[in-house]
Design an enzyme around this catalytic site. Sequence first.
Site, mmCIF file in Angstrom:
data_model
loop_
_atom_site.group_PDB
_atom_site.id
_atom_site.type_symbol
_atom_site.label_atom_id
_atom_site.label_comp_id
_atom_site.label_asym_id
_atom_site.label_seq_id
_atom_site.Cartn_x
_atom_site.Cartn_y
_atom_site.Cartn_z
ATOM 1 N N HIS A 52 0.835 -1.207 0.000
ATOM 2 C CA HIS A 52 0.000 0.000 0.000
ATOM 3 C C HIS A 52 0.871 1.258 0.000
ATOM 4 C CE1 HIS A 52 -4.248 -1.372 0.850
ATOM 5 N NE2 HIS A 52 -3.583 -2.499 0.878
ATOM 6 N N ARG A 55 2.405 2.159 -3.456
ATOM 7 C CA ARG A 55 1.444 2.687 -4.430
ATOM 8 C C ARG A 55 1.141 4.157 -4.225
ATOM 9 N NH1 ARG A 55 -2.391 -1.726 -3.660
ATOM 10 N NH2 ARG A 55 -3.580 -0.215 -2.470
#
EC number: 2.7.1.156
Length: 181
Positions: A52, A55
Amino acid sequence: MPQLILVTGPARSGKSEWAEHWAEQTHKHVIYVATSTVSVDDVEWQQRIEQHRVRRPESWQTLETPKNLANAIQTAEANSCLLVDSLGTWLANCLDEDDSCWQMSVNELLTALDLAVCDVILVAEETGWGIVPAYPLGRIFRDRLGYLVRRIGAIATEFYLVTGGYALDLKRIGTPLPHKH
Protein backbone atom coordinates in the site's frame (compact mmCIF):
# COMPACT_ATOMS: atom_id res chain seq x y z
CA MET A 1 -19.36 20.84 -0.28
CA PRO A 2 -17.22 18.01 1.11
CA GLN A 3 -17.55 14.60 -0.49
CA LEU A 4 -18.09 11.38 1.47
CA ILE A 5 -17.13 8.40 -0.64
CA LEU A 6 -17.47 4.79 0.53
CA VAL A 7 -15.62 2.04 -1.31
CA THR A 8 -16.37 -1.55 -0.37
CA GLY A 9 -15.53 -4.95 -1.74
CA PRO A 10 -13.92 -8.33 -1.06
CA ALA A 11 -10.25 -9.00 -0.41
CA ARG A 12 -7.88 -8.18 -3.27
CA SER A 13 -10.69 -6.70 -5.36
CA GLY A 14 -8.99 -3.34 -5.99
CA LYS A 15 -11.02 -1.31 -3.49
CA SER A 16 -7.97 0.43 -2.00
CA GLU A 17 -6.65 1.24 -5.47
CA TRP A 18 -10.06 2.67 -6.45
CA ALA A 19 -10.08 4.81 -3.29
CA GLU A 20 -6.53 6.00 -4.03
CA HIS A 21 -7.62 6.92 -7.55
CA TRP A 22 -10.47 9.06 -6.15
CA ALA A 23 -8.16 10.70 -3.63
CA GLU A 24 -5.81 11.74 -6.44
CA GLN A 25 -8.75 13.19 -8.39
CA THR A 26 -9.56 15.64 -5.59
CA HIS A 27 -6.27 17.52 -6.17
CA LYS A 28 -6.23 18.23 -2.44
CA HIS A 29 -3.72 17.48 0.26
CA VAL A 30 -4.28 13.74 0.87
CA ILE A 31 -3.96 12.29 4.33
CA TYR A 32 -3.88 8.51 4.29
CA VAL A 33 -5.47 7.38 7.55
CA ALA A 34 -4.02 3.95 8.30
CA THR A 35 -6.17 2.08 10.79
CA SER A 36 -3.83 -0.90 11.11
CA THR A 37 -0.93 -1.31 13.45
CA VAL A 38 2.36 -2.83 12.39
CA SER A 39 3.35 -5.98 14.22
CA VAL A 40 7.03 -6.87 14.05
CA ASP A 41 6.05 -10.53 14.43
CA ASP A 42 3.77 -10.60 11.36
CA VAL A 43 5.97 -10.42 8.26
CA GLU A 44 3.10 -11.08 5.84
CA TRP A 45 1.07 -8.16 7.30
CA GLN A 46 4.13 -5.91 7.02
CA GLN A 47 4.40 -6.87 3.33
CA ARG A 48 0.75 -5.96 2.74
CA ILE A 49 1.25 -2.58 4.39
CA GLU A 50 4.36 -1.99 2.30
CA GLN A 51 2.43 -2.76 -0.93
CA HIS A 52 0.00 0.00 0.00
CA ARG A 53 2.82 2.42 0.85
CA VAL A 54 4.61 1.86 -2.46
CA ARG A 55 1.44 2.69 -4.43
CA ARG A 56 0.86 6.01 -2.70
CA PRO A 57 2.42 9.26 -3.91
CA GLU A 58 5.22 10.53 -1.67
CA SER A 59 3.34 13.81 -1.20
CA TRP A 60 0.60 12.04 0.75
CA GLN A 61 0.75 12.32 4.51
CA THR A 62 0.18 9.17 6.59
CA LEU A 63 -1.70 9.30 9.86
CA GLU A 64 -1.78 6.11 11.90
CA THR A 65 -5.14 6.01 13.65
CA PRO A 66 -6.01 2.54 14.93
CA LYS A 67 -8.89 3.69 17.18
CA ASN A 68 -9.78 7.40 17.32
CA LEU A 69 -11.12 7.74 13.80
CA ALA A 70 -13.78 10.34 14.65
CA ASN A 71 -11.09 12.66 16.03
CA ALA A 72 -8.98 12.34 12.87
CA ILE A 73 -11.99 13.40 10.79
CA GLN A 74 -12.96 16.25 13.13
CA THR A 75 -9.48 17.78 13.12
CA ALA A 76 -8.85 17.60 9.37
CA GLU A 77 -8.65 20.87 7.46
CA ALA A 78 -11.04 21.85 4.68
CA ASN A 79 -8.43 21.73 1.91
CA SER A 80 -7.63 18.08 2.58
CA CYS A 81 -8.89 14.66 1.60
CA LEU A 82 -8.81 11.86 4.15
CA LEU A 83 -8.48 8.35 2.77
CA VAL A 84 -9.36 5.90 5.55
CA ASP A 85 -8.12 2.38 4.91
CA SER A 86 -9.94 0.51 6.38
CA LEU A 87 -13.14 0.40 8.38
CA GLY A 88 -12.80 -3.35 8.96
CA THR A 89 -9.39 -2.93 10.56
CA TRP A 90 -10.66 -0.02 12.65
CA LEU A 91 -13.58 -2.17 13.79
CA ALA A 92 -11.21 -5.04 14.66
CA ASN A 93 -9.23 -2.62 16.84
CA CYS A 94 -12.46 -1.75 18.69
CA LEU A 95 -13.86 -5.28 18.85
CA ASP A 96 -13.38 -5.49 22.60
CA GLU A 97 -16.01 -2.77 23.12
CA ASP A 98 -19.36 -3.95 24.47
CA ASP A 99 -22.47 -3.16 22.44
CA SER A 100 -23.14 0.12 24.25
CA CYS A 101 -19.59 1.44 23.79
CA TRP A 102 -19.55 0.24 20.18
CA GLN A 103 -22.78 2.11 19.43
CA MET A 104 -21.23 5.26 20.93
CA SER A 105 -18.15 4.80 18.70
CA VAL A 106 -20.40 4.42 15.64
CA ASN A 107 -22.41 7.51 16.58
CA GLU A 108 -19.22 9.54 17.10
CA LEU A 109 -17.95 8.42 13.69
CA LEU A 110 -21.25 9.21 11.95
CA THR A 111 -21.38 12.65 13.60
CA ALA A 112 -17.78 13.36 12.57
CA LEU A 113 -18.59 12.34 8.99
CA ASP A 114 -21.71 14.52 8.98
CA LEU A 115 -19.73 17.55 10.22
CA ALA A 116 -16.58 16.92 8.15
CA VAL A 117 -15.17 19.98 6.39
CA CYS A 118 -12.91 17.91 4.15
CA ASP A 119 -13.45 15.13 1.63
CA VAL A 120 -13.47 11.68 3.25
CA ILE A 121 -12.97 8.42 1.37
CA LEU A 122 -13.58 5.27 3.40
CA VAL A 123 -12.53 1.75 2.41
CA ALA A 124 -14.49 -1.17 3.88
CA GLU A 125 -14.29 -4.89 3.48
CA GLU A 126 -17.28 -7.04 2.53
CA THR A 127 -17.35 -9.98 4.94
CA GLY A 128 -20.95 -11.12 5.04
CA TRP A 129 -21.15 -12.92 1.69
CA GLY A 130 -19.78 -16.19 2.98
CA ILE A 131 -20.73 -18.61 5.68
CA VAL A 132 -21.82 -17.50 9.13
CA PRO A 133 -18.71 -17.61 11.33
CA ALA A 134 -18.69 -20.53 13.75
CA TYR A 135 -17.44 -18.44 16.66
CA PRO A 136 -19.13 -15.52 18.44
CA LEU A 137 -16.40 -12.91 17.88
CA GLY A 138 -16.45 -13.59 14.13
CA ARG A 139 -20.21 -13.10 14.04
CA ILE A 140 -19.93 -9.86 16.02
CA PHE A 141 -17.27 -8.56 13.61
CA ARG A 142 -19.30 -9.49 10.53
CA ASP A 143 -22.54 -8.05 11.87
CA ARG A 144 -20.96 -4.81 13.10
CA LEU A 145 -19.15 -4.23 9.81
CA GLY A 146 -22.30 -4.88 7.79
CA TYR A 147 -24.24 -2.45 9.96
CA LEU A 148 -21.50 0.20 9.74
CA VAL A 149 -21.22 -0.04 5.94
CA ARG A 150 -24.99 0.23 5.62
CA ARG A 151 -25.16 3.31 7.86
CA ILE A 152 -22.30 5.07 6.07
CA GLY A 153 -23.59 4.02 2.65
CA ALA A 154 -26.88 5.75 3.41
CA ILE A 155 -25.15 9.12 3.97
CA ALA A 156 -22.34 8.79 1.43
CA THR A 157 -22.39 11.09 -1.58
CA GLU A 158 -20.83 8.25 -3.60
CA PHE A 159 -20.78 4.53 -2.84
CA TYR A 160 -18.81 2.00 -4.86
CA LEU A 161 -18.64 -1.77 -4.78
CA VAL A 162 -15.34 -2.97 -6.24
CA THR A 163 -15.06 -6.61 -7.23
CA GLY A 164 -12.68 -8.34 -9.60
CA GLY A 165 -11.05 -5.03 -10.50
CA TYR A 166 -14.32 -3.34 -11.53
CA ALA A 167 -16.10 -0.58 -9.64
CA LEU A 168 -19.88 -0.39 -9.57
CA ASP A 169 -21.49 2.93 -8.64
CA LEU A 170 -24.16 1.78 -6.19
CA LYS A 171 -25.72 5.22 -5.77
CA ARG A 172 -26.31 5.40 -9.53
CA ILE A 173 -27.45 1.85 -10.31
CA GLY A 174 -28.80 0.76 -6.93
CA THR A 175 -32.08 1.34 -5.17
CA PRO A 176 -31.89 1.95 -1.43
CA LEU A 177 -34.09 -0.08 0.87
CA PRO A 178 -37.05 1.83 2.30
CA HIS A 179 -36.16 3.50 5.59
CA LYS A 180 -38.21 2.09 8.46
CA HIS A 181 -38.58 3.97 11.70
